[in-house]
Design a protein around this motif. Sequence first.
Motif, PDB file in Angstrom:
ATOM      1  N   ARG A  34       0.731  -1.135  -0.206  1.00  0.00           N
ATOM      2  CA  ARG A  34      -0.233   0.021   0.123  1.00  0.00           C
ATOM      3  C   ARG A  34       0.864   1.189   0.019  1.00  0.00           C
ATOM      4  O   ARG A  34       0.551   2.227  -0.627  1.00  0.00           O
ATOM      5  N   ASP A  35       1.978   1.349   0.776  1.00  0.00           N
ATOM      6  CA  ASP A  35       2.935   2.679   0.819  1.00  0.00           C
ATOM      7  C   ASP A  35       4.182   2.166   0.100  1.00  0.00           C
ATOM      8  O   ASP A  35       5.090   2.753   0.170  1.00  0.00           O
ATOM      9  N   ARG A  36       4.044   1.344  -0.797  1.00  0.00           N
ATOM     10  CA  ARG A  36       5.178   0.955  -1.827  1.00  0.00           C
ATOM     11  C   ARG A  36       4.953   0.557  -3.169  1.00  0.00           C
ATOM     12  O   ARG A  36       5.020  -0.455  -3.317  1.00  0.00           O
ATOM     13  N   PRO A  37       4.669   1.749  -3.862  1.00  0.00           N
ATOM     14  CA  PRO A  37       4.260   1.683  -5.060  1.00  0.00           C
ATOM     15  C   PRO A  37       5.359   0.809  -6.144  1.00  0.00           C
ATOM     16  O   PRO A  37       6.375   0.860  -5.858  1.00  0.00           O
ATOM     17  N   ALA A  38       4.853   0.264  -7.270  1.00  0.00           N
ATOM     18  CA  ALA A  38       5.621  -0.315  -8.102  1.00  0.00           C
ATOM     19  C   ALA A  38       5.122  -0.452  -9.264  1.00  0.00           C
ATOM     20  O   ALA A  38       3.994  -0.217  -9.397  1.00  0.00           O
ATOM     21  N   VAL A  39       6.108  -0.449 -10.330  1.00  0.00           N
ATOM     22  CA  VAL A  39       5.749  -0.537 -11.894  1.00  0.00           C
ATOM     23  C   VAL A  39       6.498  -1.635 -12.220  1.00  0.00           C
ATOM     24  O   VAL A  39       7.792  -1.803 -12.045  1.00  0.00           O
ATOM     25  N   ALA A  40       5.731  -2.503 -13.000  1.00  0.00           N
ATOM     26  CA  ALA A  40       6.210  -3.839 -13.835  1.00  0.00           C
ATOM     27  C   ALA A  40       6.008  -3.478 -15.160  1.00  0.00           C
ATOM     28  O   ALA A  40       5.066  -3.290 -15.669  1.00  0.00           O
ATOM     29  N   LEU A  41       7.190  -3.609 -15.881  1.00  0.00           N
ATOM     30  CA  LEU A  41       7.289  -3.554 -17.280  1.00  0.00           C
ATOM     31  C   LEU A  41       7.313  -4.914 -17.915  1.00  0.00           C
ATOM     32  O   LEU A  41       8.004  -5.458 -17.694  1.00  0.00           O
ATOM     33  N   TYR A  42       6.274  -5.061 -18.956  1.00  0.00           N
ATOM     34  CA  TYR A  42       6.122  -6.524 -19.342  1.00  0.00           C
ATOM     35  C   TYR A  42       6.633  -7.759 -18.761  1.00  0.00           C
ATOM     36  O   TYR A  42       7.486  -8.510 -18.925  1.00  0.00           O
ATOM     37  N   PRO A  43       5.930  -7.839 -17.422  1.00  0.00           N
ATOM     38  CA  PRO A  43       6.340  -9.081 -16.721  1.00  0.00           C
ATOM     39  C   PRO A  43       5.624 -10.295 -17.005  1.00  0.00           C
ATOM     40  O   PRO A  43       5.953 -11.325 -16.321  1.00  0.00           O
ATOM     41  N   ALA A  44       4.991 -10.363 -18.298  1.00  0.00           N
ATOM     42  CA  ALA A  44       4.389 -11.738 -18.473  1.00  0.00           C
ATOM     43  C   ALA A  44       3.416 -12.354 -17.630  1.00  0.00           C
ATOM     44  O   ALA A  44       3.620 -13.032 -16.704  1.00  0.00           O
ATOM     45  N   CYS A  45       2.296 -11.561 -17.625  1.00  0.00           N
ATOM     46  CA  CYS A  45       1.092 -11.509 -16.401  1.00  0.00           C
ATOM     47  C   CYS A  45       0.612 -13.024 -16.373  1.00  0.00           C
ATOM     48  O   CYS A  45       0.400 -13.284 -15.419  1.00  0.00           O
TER      49      CYS A  45
END
Length: 274
Positions: free
Chosen positions: A148-159
């Motif tokens: 909640r207090d640690r935002p993350a961005v994932a680029l092309y993680p093969a969802c």
Amino acid sequence: MPRPVAAPLPVAAALAAVAFFAFSTAASAAFDAASDPAPWRSVGRVHTRTTLPDDAAPAAVGGRASPVVFLLPDEVWDARRAWPYLDRLSSLGVAVVELWPDQDQRLTLADARAAIAAATDEFGIDPSRVALLGFGTGGRMALALAARDRPAVALYPACEGAPALDRDARAMVLHPDEAREARACAALTAGRPGARADRASTGAGHAWDVVVEQVDGRLLLPHPDDPNALSRRLPAYPDNWATFRAAQAVSRFLLADPPAAHLPAAASGVQAAP
């Protein structure tokens, strides 16, 4: 690359085209540089490299301290892939700490968690300022560490096949413009108010930010599900326009105020590190 059109471009599109041209020129210059932008240092068995914000960049955005972004690499990594994001974040007042394991070693989730904790303690970083940016396999790690207090961005993680997100995670997934992957990423973030998924740009393929110096062969990257399986490798599709759009989206997400429902219960804002 944007397609040429017969009619005059609207003002917004024209400005975007100018920005893309400037981005492409800067990226090309960076990719051609003879040396890395900053030296590496060791933290246990993980190496780190820190890119500090530009001197002219704002120290805070929206009246709060900017995050410190930890970068988690893909399984097969060329550090130049991160440079467009570093340039964008640095210009906005954000420090970025890149992680990379010892030679011939694989960066594990435990390695990443320990390195982030060590760097946070060593540099006196307020834990509420930590954010994550991951590429491919590193994107999955970023999602696993998101909170909640640690935002993350994932680029092309093969969802498809990626571990489930924490219910309260604040995260963004940028994926290729592929129907199957779009559905998988939408399912991964569904039911999580602080999470979202979107394509990097129209026509974007996997690993749009790869640096290709030889165009006579196809670059294949390990699949996060099974990095050792040659038969499951994913073809990379370099795309400067998608990289430009992704860098914009990353900075907007990481610098945005969190939704009210995702603000930490004990505080209404983010405190600067001592």
